[in-house]
Design an enzyme around this catalytic site. Sequence first.
Site, PDB file in Angstrom:
ATOM      1  N   SER A 181      68.128 -17.942  13.630  1.00 11.41           N
ATOM      2  CA  SER A 181      68.017 -18.912  12.148  1.00 11.41           C
ATOM      3  C   SER A 181      66.982 -19.552  11.602  1.00 11.41           C
ATOM      4  CB  SER A 181      68.750 -20.260  13.049  1.00 11.41           C
ATOM      5  OG  SER A 181      68.709 -20.637  13.609  1.00 11.41           O
ATOM      6  N   GLU A 205      65.151 -22.148   8.691  1.00  9.74           N
ATOM      7  CA  GLU A 205      65.032 -23.731   7.892  1.00  9.74           C
ATOM      8  C   GLU A 205      64.273 -23.670   6.578  1.00  9.74           C
ATOM      9  OE1 GLU A 205      64.853 -27.582   9.550  1.00  9.74           O
ATOM     10  OE2 GLU A 205      62.879 -27.910   8.550  1.00  9.74           O
ATOM     11  N   ASP A 231      64.251 -40.216   8.518  1.00  7.01           N
ATOM     12  CA  ASP A 231      63.457 -40.482   8.153  1.00  7.01           C
ATOM     13  C   ASP A 231      63.010 -41.911   7.108  1.00  7.01           C
ATOM     14  OD1 ASP A 231      61.619 -38.843  10.309  1.00  7.01           O
ATOM     15  OD2 ASP A 231      60.854 -37.499   8.840  1.00  7.01           O
ATOM     16  N   PHE A 275      51.360 -32.583  10.767  1.00  5.25           N
ATOM     17  CA  PHE A 275      52.969 -32.674  11.184  1.00  5.25           C
ATOM     18  C   PHE A 275      53.601 -33.076  12.289  1.00  5.25           C
ATOM     19  CE2 PHE A 275      57.486 -29.896  10.324  1.00  5.25           C
ATOM     20  CZ  PHE A 275      57.874 -31.031  10.338  1.00  5.25           C
ATOM     21  N   HIS A 328      65.600 -20.892  16.298  1.00  5.27           N
ATOM     22  CA  HIS A 328      65.426 -21.772  15.013  1.00  5.27           C
ATOM     23  C   HIS A 328      63.778 -22.059  14.351  1.00  5.27           C
ATOM     24  CE1 HIS A 328      67.288 -23.863  11.361  1.00  5.27           C
ATOM     25  NE2 HIS A 328      66.061 -24.515  12.037  1.00  5.27           N
TER      26      HIS A 328
END
Length: 288
Positions: A7, A9, A101, A210, A259
Amino acid sequence: MTKPQISFEFFPPQTLEASFRLWDTVQTLAPLDPRFVSVTYGAGGTTRELTRDAVSTLHKSSGLPVAAHLTCVEATRQETMAIAESFAAVGVTEIVALRGDPPKGQEQFAPHPEGFTNSVELISALAETGKFTIRVAAYPDTHPEAPHAQADIEWLKAKLDAGADEALTQFFFEAETFLRFRDACAKAGIDKPIVPGILPIENWGGAKRFAKRCGTQIPTWLDQAFDKAVRDDRQDLLATALCTELCSDLIDEGVDKLHFYTLNRPELTRDVCFALGITPKADLQNVA
């Protein structure tokens, strides 16, 4: 090697140029037959409307199962559930349910006075409708706000017990990180699927920033390897090799779903999938 289900994102575009990039990303990756694709919210819910538009457009035009991110940030319960119902009304019945967030300028999450106070409350409300497949976040490395690793596992169990169907993990850099987490979850009685989140490293500097925000541990050897690769202008080759090896190690340990966090830059993700033996389906070549 067994081919995993995959999958992807994406994040919603904020400019015309970014819209073309998202569409190019979809065209590149759709033929790999993902079991779903997801569209994120920005920090603090800043792209809420853009997310809704992107989800609706992808659902209508791509033929792919689309999962919409939904958060608790800066919205009442009624507003949040209205967004969920608007997704269901257009046929989008998969949701990634998150606390979200804090908005920009805030250090800590503060719930709306009339909003959901956490992700468990949101998941429970979504599950009560009976309309959605619900996915949630999991953290193989300790979440920055968690007092310890076990707290992350206990909170994940609470989310799954509240009605979530599956967990997608934050990215990590070493297979052992996920495998230890999977074992700890099993020990805690978690029996729903936990899918590793994979970040193909397009830019090592950005990935490190990140990672630090997310609490993801950065191995010294990896930092050194990318420093050398950048000097030699071989970072793309290193990124593809390392990501493929990470995925292969996970598959060898029984992982059957992956993912990918694409950052709307599909080439590296596509190349890793090809290396894993995941090739375009003939009837999906022109899906976009």
